[in-house]
Design a protein around this motif. Structure first.
Motif, PDB file in Angstrom:
ATOM      1  N   SER A  33       1.533  34.564 -49.144  1.00 32.23           N
ATOM      2  CA  SER A  33       1.161  35.873 -49.671  1.00 32.23           C
ATOM      3  C   SER A  33       0.154  35.632 -50.781  1.00 32.23           C
ATOM      4  CB  SER A  33       2.386  36.605 -50.233  1.00 32.23           C
ATOM      5  OG  SER A  33       2.906  35.914 -51.357  1.00 32.23           O
ATOM      6  N   LEU A  34      -0.652  36.631 -51.077  1.00 27.24           N
ATOM      7  CA  LEU A  34      -1.642  36.478 -52.141  1.00 27.24           C
ATOM      8  C   LEU A  34      -0.958  36.249 -53.494  1.00 27.24           C
ATOM      9  CD1 LEU A  34      -4.218  39.226 -51.102  1.00 27.24           C
ATOM     10  CD2 LEU A  34      -4.437  36.748 -50.840  1.00 27.24           C
ATOM     11  N   SER A  35       0.204  36.835 -53.674  1.00 25.62           N
ATOM     12  CA  SER A  35       0.931  36.649 -54.929  1.00 25.62           C
ATOM     13  C   SER A  35       1.411  35.209 -55.060  1.00 25.62           C
ATOM     14  CB  SER A  35       2.113  37.623 -55.016  1.00 25.62           C
ATOM     15  OG  SER A  35       2.985  37.455 -53.913  1.00 25.62           O
TER      16      SER A  35
ATOM     17  N   VAL B 174      -1.814  22.378 -52.468  1.00 26.99           N
ATOM     18  CA  VAL B 174      -2.192  23.778 -52.689  1.00 26.99           C
ATOM     19  C   VAL B 174      -3.500  24.106 -51.974  1.00 26.99           C
ATOM     20  CG1 VAL B 174      -2.938  25.461 -54.425  1.00 26.99           C
ATOM     21  CG2 VAL B 174      -0.938  24.015 -54.862  1.00 26.99           C
ATOM     22  N   CYS B 175      -4.475  23.234 -52.108  1.00 26.64           N
ATOM     23  CA  CYS B 175      -5.778  23.497 -51.482  1.00 26.64           C
ATOM     24  C   CYS B 175      -5.687  23.475 -49.966  1.00 26.64           C
ATOM     25  CB  CYS B 175      -6.806  22.476 -51.964  1.00 26.64           C
ATOM     26  SG  CYS B 175      -7.291  22.697 -53.692  1.00 26.64           S
ATOM     27  N   SER B 176      -4.806  22.654 -49.408  1.00 29.01           N
ATOM     28  CA  SER B 176      -4.654  22.625 -47.953  1.00 29.01           C
ATOM     29  C   SER B 176      -4.010  23.913 -47.440  1.00 29.01           C
ATOM     30  CB  SER B 176      -3.826  21.407 -47.519  1.00 29.01           C
ATOM     31  OG  SER B 176      -2.482  21.503 -47.961  1.00 29.01           O
ATOM     32  N   VAL B 177      -3.090  24.480 -48.221  1.00 26.31           N
ATOM     33  CA  VAL B 177      -2.490  25.763 -47.847  1.00 26.31           C
ATOM     34  C   VAL B 177      -3.546  26.866 -47.884  1.00 26.31           C
ATOM     35  CG1 VAL B 177      -0.815  27.535 -48.503  1.00 26.31           C
ATOM     36  CG2 VAL B 177      -0.167  25.122 -48.602  1.00 26.31           C
ATOM     37  N   PHE B 178      -4.372  26.864 -48.920  1.00 20.35           N
ATOM     38  CA  PHE B 178      -5.458  27.840 -49.023  1.00 20.35           C
ATOM     39  C   PHE B 178      -6.395  27.730 -47.817  1.00 20.35           C
ATOM     40  CE2 PHE B 178      -3.859  28.787 -53.007  1.00 20.35           C
ATOM     41  CZ  PHE B 178      -4.667  29.630 -53.753  1.00 20.35           C
ATOM     42  N   ALA B 179      -6.782  26.503 -47.497  1.00 17.88           N
ATOM     43  CA  ALA B 179      -7.709  26.293 -46.384  1.00 17.88           C
ATOM     44  C   ALA B 179      -7.108  26.767 -45.074  1.00 17.88           C
ATOM     45  CB  ALA B 179      -8.089  24.816 -46.297  1.00 17.88           C
ATOM     46  N   ALA B 180      -5.824  26.503 -44.864  1.00 17.66           N
ATOM     47  CA  ALA B 180      -5.161  26.934 -43.636  1.00 17.66           C
ATOM     48  C   ALA B 180      -5.100  28.463 -43.560  1.00 17.66           C
ATOM     49  CB  ALA B 180      -3.751  26.355 -43.569  1.00 17.66           C
TER      50      ALA B 180
ATOM     51  N   ASN C 204       0.033  37.638 -45.704  1.00 17.16           N
ATOM     52  CA  ASN C 204       0.947  38.785 -45.648  1.00 17.16           C
ATOM     53  C   ASN C 204       0.262  40.116 -45.890  1.00 17.16           C
ATOM     54  OD1 ASN C 204       2.936  36.912 -45.232  1.00 17.16           O
ATOM     55  ND2 ASN C 204       3.941  37.180 -47.205  1.00 17.16           N
ATOM     56  N   GLU C 205      -0.494  40.215 -46.975  1.00 21.11           N
ATOM     57  CA  GLU C 205      -1.103  41.495 -47.345  1.00 21.11           C
ATOM     58  C   GLU C 205      -2.147  41.937 -46.328  1.00 21.11           C
ATOM     59  OE1 GLU C 205       0.311  39.516 -51.145  1.00 21.11           O
ATOM     60  OE2 GLU C 205      -0.631  38.921 -49.251  1.00 21.11           O
ATOM     61  N   LEU C 206      -2.857  40.992 -45.760  1.00 26.36           N
ATOM     62  CA  LEU C 206      -3.866  41.310 -44.754  1.00 26.36           C
ATOM     63  C   LEU C 206      -3.198  41.760 -43.456  1.00 26.36           C
ATOM     64  CD1 LEU C 206      -6.941  41.333 -44.599  1.00 26.36           C
ATOM     65  CD2 LEU C 206      -6.843  38.999 -43.681  1.00 26.36           C
ATOM     66  N   GLU C 207      -2.114  41.123 -43.105  1.00 25.43           N
ATOM     67  CA  GLU C 207      -1.380  41.497 -41.901  1.00 25.43           C
ATOM     68  C   GLU C 207      -0.766  42.892 -42.042  1.00 25.43           C
ATOM     69  OE1 GLU C 207       0.026  41.759 -38.275  1.00 25.43           O
ATOM     70  OE2 GLU C 207      -1.267  40.116 -38.938  1.00 25.43           O
TER      71      GLU C 207
ATOM     72  N   GLY D  57      -4.307  42.100 -54.907  1.00 30.73           N
ATOM     73  CA  GLY D  57      -3.971  40.692 -54.707  1.00 30.73           C
ATOM     74  C   GLY D  57      -5.202  39.805 -54.657  1.00 30.73           C
ATOM     75  N   LEU D  58      -6.248  40.283 -53.988  1.00 34.18           N
ATOM     76  CA  LEU D  58      -7.489  39.529 -53.906  1.00 34.18           C
ATOM     77  C   LEU D  58      -8.134  39.378 -55.285  1.00 34.18           C
ATOM     78  CD1 LEU D  58      -9.023  41.057 -50.640  1.00 34.18           C
ATOM     79  CD2 LEU D  58      -8.116  38.740 -50.911  1.00 34.18           C
TER      80      LEU D  58
END
Length: 352
Positions: free
Chosen positions: A60-62, A206-212, A260-263, A305-306
């Motif tokens: 999620s963005l949060s 953290v960066c790998s989660v962002f990239a995914a 999450n928020e986008l979905e 969130g963005l």
């Protein structure tokens, strides 16, 4: 100062953290151990805060905002640790400096890529606002315009960002190997080495989660499990396994996005289509108002969130940049060519 172009470079220039735990070499004093343990305790506490209470919180963005904030804190702690250890940058080995500057550029590249994607996602907010404005009317013509805005939003959100596409290779370079040429024996250096290893693991994770999340692909680099010789290993491995598994499950479902928020916005859009596409005179007003309200709330939550995540990514960019500038400032009196070490103009755009 030479930089071998073909060698696999480690993320941080302080060597293999397992080597420092060997009984051979310089003995670490009790005082230095207390400093290291305090640093690692704070690192573990941050990792614990990232373990979600529910799988619904993952990606999620949060959660991403919290993760980036924790990353900023850890990198700031490294700066403070260097000061506390009284290990001046001017005493660093040239190879350490070379690799540090190279890695800092890669981190800045990731920040720029993430910021560009957040900006792109935020640009879709105007299309959603146009759609919501038209949906508040009872005119069939306005419904057609709303459909057009929503179609354009889906096309915009579904497009690819070239900068995000490059993140996987950058992360591969950052993960790399932890082995580097031996450095001189130093108790303070060993403490810093182990502390930097923990921050390295947190950073790449953290960066790998962002990239995914941003790329829509689970192929992004994943950090391997950390050996249990580290006090924070159990907490990190729990976090890593939980997040990676949930991301894998979401990708296997083939959904519109894993964010999450986008979905949530997309789900409302999908629910609206059967109501407003060419069947204006059969619309139930109460049902339409409810769904439009849900879309409005989801749109606002996405936008907020963005915005919050953008601020944290910008903060991390500044943390990395100020650390890089501090290194350059400390070296400049004795090395006037340091800025050319990695072939990058400090004042130039990091990503082309």
């Amino acid at each position: 100062m030479s930089r071998p172009q073909d060698a696999k470079r480690p993320f941080f220039p302080f060597g293999n953290p397992f080597r420092m735990l060997s009984p051979k070499g310089t003995k670490i004093s009790q005082q230095l151990l207390l400093v290291l343990h305090a640093f690692e305790a704070k690192l573990e506490e941050r990792l614990k805060k990232l373990i979600p209470k529910s799988k619904d919180e993952i990606v999620s963005l949060s959660w991403m905002t919290l993760a980036m904030h924790a990353l900023c804190e850890s990198h700031n702690d490294i700066k403070a640790l260097i000061t506390d250890l009284e290990l001046p940058v001017c005493d660093w080995d040239e190879k350490w400096i070379d690799v540090y500057l190279d890695i800092s550029v890669k981190l800045l590249d990731l920040c720029v890529a993430f910021s560009s994607e957040l900006s792109r996602l935020n640009q879709g907010h105007l299309l959603l606002q146009c759609a919501l404005h038209n949906l508040r009317s009872s005119s069939s013509e306005q419904y057609v315009r709303a459909c057009s805005s929503l179609d354009r939003w889906k096309q915009h959100i579904g497009s690819r960002n070239p900068r995000i596409e490059k993140c996987g290779s950058i992360l591969d370079d950052l993960l790399g190997s932890l082995d580097i040429p031996k450095v001189k024996k130093s108790a303070k250096g060993k403490v810093l080495m182990q502390a930097m290893y923990g921050v390295k693991v947190q950073t790449v994770f953290v960066c790998s989660v962002f990239a995914a999340a941003f790329s829509g692909s689970s192929k992004s680099t994943s950090v391997p499990e950390v050996a249990d010789i580290y006090s924070w290993a159990s907490t990190f491995n729990e976090l890593r396994n939980l997040v990676n598994e949930e991301i894998r499950v979401r990708f296997s479902r083939g959904g519109f996005t894993v964010l999450n928020e986008l979905e949530a916005v997309n789900s409302s859009v999908k629910e609206l289509y059967p109501i407003i596409q060419g069947v204006a005179d059969t619309i139930e007003t109460e049902s339409l108002v409810k769904i439009v309200g849900e879309l409005g709330r989801a749109t606002e939550k996405l936008s907020q969130g963005l915005d919050l995540l953008t601020k944290e990514v910008d903060s991390f960019f500044q943390v990395v940049m100020t650390g890089r500038d501090a290194l350059l400032s400390n070296l400049r009196p004795g090395d006037t060519v340091i800025d050319s070490i990695v072939g990058v103009n400090r004042d130039a755009q990091v990503v082309n």
